[in-house]
Each structure stands twice: as C-alpha cells, then as structure tokens.
Design an enzyme around this catalytic site. Structure first.
Site, PDB file in Angstrom:
ATOM      1  N   GLU A 151      33.599 -29.804  -1.463  1.00 16.10           N
ATOM      2  CA  GLU A 151      33.849 -28.216  -1.541  1.00 16.10           C
ATOM      3  C   GLU A 151      34.914 -27.721  -1.742  1.00 16.10           C
ATOM      4  O   GLU A 151      35.586 -26.972  -1.262  1.00 16.10           O
ATOM      5  CB  GLU A 151      33.409 -27.962  -0.063  1.00 16.10           C
ATOM      6  CG  GLU A 151      32.069 -28.192   0.697  1.00 16.10           C
ATOM      7  CD  GLU A 151      31.667 -28.014   1.876  1.00 16.10           C
ATOM      8  OE1 GLU A 151      32.838 -27.563   2.874  1.00 16.10           O
ATOM      9  OE2 GLU A 151      30.811 -28.216   2.601  1.00 16.10           O
ATOM     10  N   ASN A 192      31.262 -33.219  -4.413  1.00 21.54           N
ATOM     11  CA  ASN A 192      29.957 -32.883  -3.675  1.00 21.54           C
ATOM     12  C   ASN A 192      30.367 -31.469  -3.089  1.00 21.54           C
ATOM     13  O   ASN A 192      31.517 -31.096  -2.664  1.00 21.54           O
ATOM     14  CB  ASN A 192      30.001 -33.827  -2.490  1.00 21.54           C
ATOM     15  CG  ASN A 192      28.768 -33.647  -1.386  1.00 21.54           C
ATOM     16  OD1 ASN A 192      27.557 -33.805  -2.095  1.00 21.54           O
ATOM     17  ND2 ASN A 192      28.946 -33.683  -0.192  1.00 21.54           N
ATOM     18  N   HIS A 229      21.936 -27.575   1.593  1.00 24.04           N
ATOM     19  CA  HIS A 229      21.633 -27.091   2.978  1.00 24.04           C
ATOM     20  C   HIS A 229      20.981 -25.582   2.631  1.00 24.04           C
ATOM     21  O   HIS A 229      21.698 -24.542   2.339  1.00 24.04           O
ATOM     22  CB  HIS A 229      22.973 -26.712   3.547  1.00 24.04           C
ATOM     23  CG  HIS A 229      23.588 -28.137   3.952  1.00 24.04           C
ATOM     24  ND1 HIS A 229      22.904 -28.794   4.957  1.00 24.04           N
ATOM     25  CD2 HIS A 229      24.835 -28.500   3.606  1.00 24.04           C
ATOM     26  CE1 HIS A 229      23.810 -29.932   5.205  1.00 24.04           C
ATOM     27  NE2 HIS A 229      24.809 -29.769   4.308  1.00 24.04           N
ATOM     28  N   GLU A 259      22.599 -33.672   1.335  1.00 27.90           N
ATOM     29  CA  GLU A 259      22.583 -33.184   2.607  1.00 27.90           C
ATOM     30  C   GLU A 259      21.353 -32.124   2.981  1.00 27.90           C
ATOM     31  O   GLU A 259      21.666 -31.352   3.439  1.00 27.90           O
ATOM     32  CB  GLU A 259      24.196 -32.615   2.785  1.00 27.90           C
ATOM     33  CG  GLU A 259      25.394 -33.492   2.318  1.00 27.90           C
ATOM     34  CD  GLU A 259      26.475 -32.647   2.819  1.00 27.90           C
ATOM     35  OE1 GLU A 259      26.572 -31.570   3.781  1.00 27.90           O
ATOM     36  OE2 GLU A 259      27.562 -33.118   2.347  1.00 27.90           O
ATOM     37  N   ASP A 261      18.550 -30.100   4.048  1.00 26.70           N
ATOM     38  CA  ASP A 261      17.789 -29.621   5.094  1.00 26.70           C
ATOM     39  C   ASP A 261      17.461 -28.160   4.642  1.00 26.70           C
ATOM     40  O   ASP A 261      17.915 -27.579   3.886  1.00 26.70           O
ATOM     41  CB  ASP A 261      18.589 -29.724   6.426  1.00 26.70           C
ATOM     42  CG  ASP A 261      20.006 -29.111   6.337  1.00 26.70           C
ATOM     43  OD1 ASP A 261      20.344 -28.195   5.570  1.00 26.70           O
ATOM     44  OD2 ASP A 261      20.876 -29.330   7.448  1.00 26.70           O
TER      45      ASP A 261
END
Ligand SMILES: *[C@@H]1O[C@H](CO)[C@@H](O)[C@H](O)[C@H]1NC(C)=O
Ligand SMILES: *[C@@H]1O[C@H](CO)[C@@H](O)[C@H](O)[C@H]1NC(C)=O
Ligand SMILES: *[C@@H]1O[C@H](CO)[C@@H](O)[C@H](O)[C@H]1NC(C)=O
Ligand SMILES: *[C@@H]1O[C@H](CO)[C@@H](O)[C@H](O)[C@H]1NC(C)=O
Ligand SMILES: *[C@@H]1O[C@H](CO)[C@@H](O)[C@H](O)[C@H]1NC(C)=O
Length: 351
Positions: A151, A192, A229, A259, A261
């Site tokens: 990030e 990432n 996400h 990651e 979801d």
C-alpha cells in the site's frame, strides 16, 4: 461420465475442493488468510476447513508477520505470533504467502513515534533494512512469496504519505525489495495494494512508479498482489480485472489476488448474495483466464472472523461461510469459475 442430478444429491458431498479445482484449472493454489492463533481455540469446524489442503492450498498470516508483531521494539524480534500460522501451514503442507515487510499501517509504535526530526534518512533506512533482513531471513525458503511493500500508493496515483516516504523518499521501495531478495533469494517478491483490480490512476501508477523504475534499476520484483477487498454493488467486472492483470503481466510480472472478500450492506438478501456470487466468480474467472495469475487468496473464509464488520459499519457477510458454516452462494460461484477454467493445460501442478 456424467452423474445424474439425483446421484449428485445423494453423494456424500465432496465439499472441500477449491484448491483441488484451482490446481486442475492451472493455478498454483487457492488459499486463505487466517489469524489462526485466536481462531483455533475458538472453533473446531473452522480449524478442520483451514487445515484441509483440498480446500486451501495456501495460507497467509492475517496479522502475525506484520511489523508490530515481529519487531515490537527496535532490534527486538519476536516470531511467536507469525510462527503460529507458518508452522500450521508447514504441518499441513500448504504454501505460504508471507505478509508483509514494509507497510505504513500496523507498524510498531517505535517506528512512528520516533518522529521525522529524530530519524535521519540514514538511520531509518538502516532500521528498515534491518527489519526486512531479519524477518525475511527468519522465514527464508518457506515463503512462496513475500509482500515486500504494501500500500505505497494513493488512489490518485501519488505516493502515500508514510514515515518511510517522508524520511527516506521514494527509494525506500527499491531498498526494501533489494534487502528482501538478499535475505530470501528464492521467494517471489510482490508489491501488494488495494484498488488495483480495475484500470485507474492507481493502476497506472503501479506500472509507472513501481514496476518500470524497479525493473529499470534491476531491482528484483516478481509480482503484483491485487488485494481485491471488493464491494458487492460497485465491484470491478471480469473484463476490468483482466485488463488490470494484463497491465502488470505485460512487464513480465506474475499476479495474484491476495486478499479477496466481497462485502455487502447488511442485512443480507438473496439478491445481494447472488450479486456477491457473481463478483467472486468474476475475480476467480479473471485469474483463471490469465496465465500470469498464479492464485487467489480469500481474506479469511468465515464471516465471524472477517475484518469487515469491525472496519465498515453496517457491512459484512464478506466471506464464503456464514456463522453456521453454511456456504454462501459465492462458494458455488468460485467453483463454477474454476471448472470453467481456460488456463493453458501444460501449466499444470499437482497439489
Ligand atoms: C512475543 O509474542 C508473543 C505473541 O504475541 C507474546 O505472547 C510474547 O509475550 C512475546 N514475547 C516477548 C518476549 O515479548
Ligand atoms: C521529535 O524529535 C526531536 C529530536 O529527538 C525532538 O527534539 C522533538 O521534541 C520530537 N518531537 C515530537 C513531537 O515528539
Ligand atoms: C461480471 O463480469 C461480467 C463481464 O465483464 C460483467 O458483465 C458483469 O456485470 C460482472 N458482474 C458483476 C456483478 O460485477
Ligand atoms: C467461462 O468461460 C467462458 C468461455 O471461456 C468465458 O467467456 C467466461 O468469462 C467464463 N466465466 C467466468 C466467470 O470465468
Ligand atoms: C445459516 O445461516 C444463514 C445466514 O444467516 C441462513 O440463511 C441459513 O438458513 C442458515 N442455515 C442453517 C442450516 O441453519
């Protein structure tokens, strides 16, 4: 041969199979993040799913390898929390994605409270390299991949403000990758980030500000992690995700969905869960359809342990299993996309 619907219905369901199907589709793994320490004690059903390699061939420590846990005081290293998950994965012969080395968040307080005036470029560089070196060396040879820098970009494509950017400058990224490579030379090294799933200024910046400069300077970077996400009613489409994957792959990098979801606005409804199913299927399909994409990791698989409700008020049901361990429709959506696989047949791994 085809089973009739009737025989399918009475078969004791081969219910754990995401990783098995992913490998068949040409991926290296289908995995999950877990904060296994707290959860293992909490629920036996959870643990039995987590340890099943047919379901999850890869694990990511949700928290245990982050800076606050690993180096809580300067030059005092503690691998206990991280080892809970990595030992678990070793025992179950699951691949590890190791997460992460340099991130502005969940940082140890000593890094941030020693303020900008106190740190010099030299002293913070030394502290960061020391952190990366010790941690990557500790797990050397065990990680399929490291998220080296996490990030570092804003949504508008500028570099995100952090103690590392402020004190060291943009080159902290290259320095971190070089240190990680020196400490764990066979691991794939990833950048990432979130919102990397659909063409945008941030996605362009990944190429222009991270991939190209690092490759030009011969700094080892091997992969881009699309966190994914996602939000049920404004998620990237399958085509968006393929375009994003291609924008990284064109530089010779591999890609992973790291990651995944898909949160919904509570309460859940059939309509929302059907859309969620399509979003999970689209993410899976994009990865399967692109040779550069090596695997998908969900950010835990059980709603009660998802990070979502604690962070996004009124949102949740973002994983694959309800609290009662009934599967979301999304589980079938992922299976469908994996079975629909089009990845090159020769690119085949045994799980
Ligand atoms: C190391 O971390 C573990 C797990 O978080 C914690 O229980 C333990 O107290 C720590 N050890 C030291 C010496 O701080
Ligand atoms: C920052 O560090 C400098 C040098 O150690 C110190 O003089 C100053 O008081 C610190 N400022 C804050 C806000 O902690
Ligand atoms: C899934 O992707 C397809 C193809 O890009 C798109 O038409 C569809 O709207 C997407 N579904 C959702 C729920 O985003
Ligand atoms: C299923 O396969 C077809 C044909 O290759 C493709 O067009 C479609 O996007 C795939 N769907 C998913 C969700 O992967
Ligand atoms: C499990 O929970 C979901 C969501 O609350 C519910 O829709 C479903 O009916 C429950 N299933 C069983 C078998 O209790």
């Amino acid at each position: 041969m085809r089973f009739s619907l009737l025989s399918l219905a009475v078969l004791p369901l081969a219910s754990a199979q995401l990783n098995k199907l992913a490998v068949k589709a040409g991926l290296k793994y289908f995995g999950t993040a877990s904060d296994v320490v707290s959860v293992k004690a909490l629920d036996a059903t959870y643990a039995s799913i987590l340890s099943d390699r047919k379901e999850f061939g890869q694990l990511t420590a949700a928290n245990g390898q982050k800076w606050f846990a690993v180096e809580p005081e300067q030059n005092v290293f503690n691998y206990t929390y991280g080892e809970e998950l990595t030992r678990y994965a070793r025992r179950n012969k699951q691949l590890l994605r190791c997460h992460n080395l340099v991130w502005h968040s969940q940082l140890a307080p000593w890094v941030e409270t020693t303020n900008t005036t106190a740190w010099t470029k030299e002293s913070l560089t030394k502290a960061m390299v020391n952190h990366v070196t010790h941690e990557a060396r500790h797990w050397r040879g065990q990680c399929y991949a490291w998220d080296v820098v996490n990030e570092a970009l804003n949504d508008d494509g500028t570099f995100r403000d952090s103690i590392f950017l402020r004190v060291i400058g943009e080159e902290y990224i290259a320095i971190a990758f070089k240190a990680a490579h020196a400490a764990d030379p066979h691991a794939k090294l990833y950048y990432n980030d979130y919102n990397l799933e659909s063409p945008s200024p941030k996605v362009t910046a990944v190429t222009e500000k991270i991939i190209k400069p690092l490759l030009k300077a011969r700094v080892p970077i091997h992969g881009i992690g699309m966190q994914a996400h996602l939000v049920w009613n404004r998620a990237p489409t399958l085509d968006n995700m393929i375009a994003a994957i291609d924008s990284y792959a064109v530089h010779g990098l591999e890609v992973a969905i790291t990651e995944l979801d898909v949160r919904i606005d509570l309460p859940e409804s059939d309509v929302k869960m059907q859309i969620q199913k399509e979003v999970f299927a689209n993410a899976t399909g994009a990865c399967v359809q692109r040779k550069a994409c090596v695997g998908l990791t969900v950010w835990d698989f059980w709603d009660p342990v998802s990070w979502v409700p604690g962070v996004f008020e009124g949102q949740g049901a973002a994983t694959l299993y309800y609290a009662n361990f009934t599967k979301h429709p999304a589980y079938d959506g992922i299976m469908g996309a994996l079975k629909n696989g089009t990845k090159d047949k020769w690119h085949h791994h045994h799980y």
